[in-house]
Design a protein around this motif. Sequence first.
Motif, short mmCIF file in Angstrom:
data_model
loop_
_atom_site.label_atom_id
_atom_site.label_comp_id
_atom_site.label_asym_id
_atom_site.label_seq_id
_atom_site.Cartn_x
_atom_site.Cartn_y
_atom_site.Cartn_z
N THR A 1 -64.14 -88.88 -56.14
CA THR A 1 -63.95 -87.51 -56.64
C THR A 1 -63.10 -86.72 -55.64
N ASN A 2 -63.69 -85.78 -54.89
CA ASN A 2 -62.87 -84.85 -54.12
C ASN A 2 -62.75 -85.16 -52.63
N ASP A 3 -63.46 -86.17 -52.14
CA ASP A 3 -63.50 -86.38 -50.70
C ASP A 3 -63.47 -87.85 -50.33
N VAL A 4 -62.91 -88.14 -49.14
CA VAL A 4 -63.13 -89.43 -48.50
C VAL A 4 -64.56 -89.41 -47.97
N ARG A 5 -65.36 -90.40 -48.36
CA ARG A 5 -66.80 -90.34 -48.09
C ARG A 5 -67.12 -90.89 -46.70
N ARG A 6 -66.71 -90.13 -45.72
CA ARG A 6 -66.96 -90.49 -44.33
C ARG A 6 -68.06 -89.60 -43.78
N MET A 7 -68.94 -90.18 -42.95
CA MET A 7 -70.01 -89.41 -42.31
C MET A 7 -69.42 -88.69 -41.09
N ARG A 8 -68.94 -87.52 -41.30
CA ARG A 8 -68.29 -86.77 -40.23
C ARG A 8 -69.32 -86.22 -39.24
N ARG A 9 -68.89 -86.14 -38.00
CA ARG A 9 -69.80 -85.73 -36.94
C ARG A 9 -70.45 -84.38 -37.25
N HIS A 10 -69.64 -83.40 -37.66
CA HIS A 10 -70.21 -82.07 -37.91
C HIS A 10 -71.17 -82.09 -39.10
N GLU A 11 -70.93 -82.99 -40.07
CA GLU A 11 -71.84 -83.09 -41.22
C GLU A 11 -73.18 -83.68 -40.80
N LEU A 12 -73.15 -84.67 -39.92
CA LEU A 12 -74.40 -85.24 -39.43
C LEU A 12 -75.19 -84.22 -38.61
N HIS A 13 -74.48 -83.45 -37.80
CA HIS A 13 -75.16 -82.39 -37.05
C HIS A 13 -75.75 -81.35 -38.01
N HIS A 14 -75.01 -81.05 -39.08
CA HIS A 14 -75.52 -80.11 -40.09
C HIS A 14 -76.80 -80.66 -40.73
N VAL A 15 -76.80 -81.94 -41.06
CA VAL A 15 -77.99 -82.56 -41.66
C VAL A 15 -79.19 -82.45 -40.74
N ARG A 16 -78.99 -82.74 -39.46
CA ARG A 16 -80.12 -82.70 -38.53
C ARG A 16 -80.63 -81.27 -38.30
N ARG A 17 -79.75 -80.28 -38.50
CA ARG A 17 -80.18 -78.89 -38.41
C ARG A 17 -80.90 -78.44 -39.66
N THR A 18 -80.38 -78.88 -40.81
CA THR A 18 -80.82 -78.34 -42.10
C THR A 18 -82.02 -79.08 -42.67
N ASP A 19 -82.05 -80.40 -42.54
CA ASP A 19 -83.09 -81.16 -43.20
C ASP A 19 -84.50 -80.73 -42.80
N PRO A 20 -84.79 -80.48 -41.51
CA PRO A 20 -86.15 -80.03 -41.19
C PRO A 20 -86.53 -78.72 -41.88
N LEU A 21 -85.55 -77.82 -42.06
CA LEU A 21 -85.83 -76.56 -42.73
C LEU A 21 -86.13 -76.78 -44.22
N VAL A 22 -85.34 -77.65 -44.85
CA VAL A 22 -85.57 -77.93 -46.27
C VAL A 22 -86.90 -78.66 -46.45
N THR A 23 -87.17 -79.62 -45.57
CA THR A 23 -88.44 -80.36 -45.65
C THR A 23 -89.63 -79.41 -45.53
N ALA A 24 -89.56 -78.49 -44.57
CA ALA A 24 -90.66 -77.53 -44.38
C ALA A 24 -90.79 -76.61 -45.58
N ALA A 25 -89.66 -76.20 -46.16
CA ALA A 25 -89.71 -75.32 -47.33
C ALA A 25 -90.41 -76.00 -48.49
N PHE A 26 -90.05 -77.24 -48.77
CA PHE A 26 -90.67 -77.94 -49.91
C PHE A 26 -92.14 -78.24 -49.64
N ALA A 27 -92.50 -78.47 -48.39
CA ALA A 27 -93.91 -78.70 -48.07
C ALA A 27 -94.75 -77.45 -48.33
N ALA A 28 -94.12 -76.27 -48.24
CA ALA A 28 -94.84 -75.02 -48.44
C ALA A 28 -94.86 -74.55 -49.89
#
Length: 544
Positions: free
Chosen positions: A287-314
Motif C-alpha cells: 500500500t503506502n509504505d515500505v514495511r521496515r521497522m524504523r528505529r523511531h517507530e520501535l521507540h514509539h511502540v515502546r513508549r505507547t504500548d504500555p499506555l494502551v495496555t494500561a488503558a484497556f486493563a482499566a
Amino acid sequence: MNAFTRAADALATTPLLNCLLREAADPAADPAADPAADPAADPAGELARELTGEPAAGRAVHRLRVSGRLLRVRPGHRPTDPELWTGRTWRPLRHAGLVDLAVEEMHAATGLPNPALPGEMADSRAAVEAVLAARARAAPPDDPWMRSEQALVMGHPFHPAPKARSGGGPPAAWLRYAPEAYARFPLVLLGVREDAVVEDGDTRALDALGEAPPGYRLLPAHPWQFELTCRIPEMRTAFADGRLVRLGTTPLPARPTASVRTVHVPGNGSPAATDLFLKFSLEVQITNDVRRMRRHELHHVRRTDPLVTAAFAALDGPAAWLSERGYRTVDGLFETCAVLVRDGLTRHLVPGSTAVLAAALAEGFDGNPLDRITDPLPWWTAYVRCVVPPVLEAFARFGVVVECHLQNTLVAVDAQGTPVQAVFRDAEGAKVVPDMPRAAAWRRLVYCLVVNNLTEVSGALAHRFPWAAPALWAVAREEFERYEGLPALPETGGLLASPTLPGKANLLSRWIGADGTDPRYLPVPNPLADHSRTAPDPPGVPTV
C-alpha cells in the motif's frame, strides 16, 4: 480470458473505482437515458442512495471533476463494471483502461506526473491473478480465524494498488510468503552474539523458539526479508565478523497474517513460545509504505504500548489489546533485522469464542459469521457495542487512539456467530494525546472507526439486506449518542451533527508522493448524521 483473469480484473477494478468515485467524481445523470438531462441534475438523490446503501436502479453515473468525462458503474457496496461515455455510447472499461483514465484525471487535477504509480496498479492486478491461481492449488487453514486473516484477496477497498509488492520481485518470488495464498513457512533462526544484541522490553519468548550456542541469543527472521537482505554488505559483514550465525529454522511453520509481515507462531511445545505474533521488517512496499521497522517507530511502540495496555486493563467490558511486549535486533542492522514480539490471541479471548478479522467480514471467507444471519440488526447491534465503546472510552479517559481500522480489529463471536468481544492490535499505529494534537487524534479515530471500520462492515450487511441499511446507521448513531455531552468527549456532538467525515484519499496521496504517515484526507458523507430510528419491514415480514 480464463476465469482467474476475469476474476482478477474485477477484484482489481473495484478498489481503483472506489478511489476515483470518492476522490475525483460527482454524481451525474445518464446522457444515454436522457440526452437533454443536466448531468448534475440529481446529486442529492445519488448521494443519499450512496449514504444509505439503497441500490440505484441499474447504473450510476459520475462526472470526473477535472476532465468532465462521464463514468458509469454498477453501484453497491462494491461498485463494478465501469463504462466510459464516448459522446454517443457507453464503452466498457477493463482494469487497464481504468488505470489510464485515473492517470489522465490525476495528472490533470494535480499538474504532476507519476510514472511509477500506473505500474504499481498493474502489478497489483497481476498479483491478484497470481494469488487466485495459487489459492486454487492450496488448502485453506482449518482454523476459521486464520482463514479470515488469509482471506483478503482484493485487499483495501479504497486503495489504487492494494496488492502490489513493490521491491519484492515477481509473484513467483513471494507467493510462498503470501497470506492470501494460504502460505505457511518456518522462520529462519539466527544467533546474535550477546554483545551485539539490541533489545527493549520483554523478549523472552524469542529464546524459546530454538537453542542458541553459548554466547549467542536467538533471533528469528522472516525468510522473505532474509532473502531480500542476506547479500547486502552490512549483513555479509555481520556474518563474517561473527555477530550473526545461521542456526536453521523453527521446527513448526508460522502463518502470515493479513499484514503480510506479521506472522502467527504456534509454538514448539514450550508454553513461553506458544501462540505468539512476530512482526518483522520487510523491504517491500505494501500500500503506502515500505514495511521496515524504523528505529523511531520501535521507540514509539515502546513508549505507547504500555499506555494502551494500561488503558484497556482499566476499561469495563471484555475488549482486549494485544500488547507488543518488546523488540530484539542486531547492532549495526537495527532496522533490517528487528523483530517485535506481540501477545498471542488465545489468552485474550472470551472463553468459547472464535476470533474473526473484521476486514474479512466485508471481503468474505468460508466461515464468515455474516453468512449465517437472517436478521442483520441484532448482529450489527452486538458488533457496534463490542467495537465502539472501548475505542471512545480509551480516548476519553486516557487520550489513547487505537488504529481500529478493519485490519487491526478482530471480533470474537460466540457459537451462534454473534459478536461478544473486540480485540485490537498494532501499537505502531496507536497514538496518545498529547504526543499527537487532540484534533488530529480525533480525526484519525473517526476515520479508522467510522469511515473505515463501521462503514465497510455495515456495507457488507446492507448488500445482503438492503431493506435494513437505514436502520443499521440508526443503531450506530444511538451508540455514539451515549457519549454525547460527556465533558471528557466533547467531540461527539460535532461528529453526529457534521454532514461529512474525513476520508483518506489514497489515490491522491500516492499520486503526489505524500508520506504514508501523513496522507491526504477529503470529506465523505457522514452516515451517522440524522438517520431515521425506524427500520422498514424486511421483505416478507408482515406489519403487525
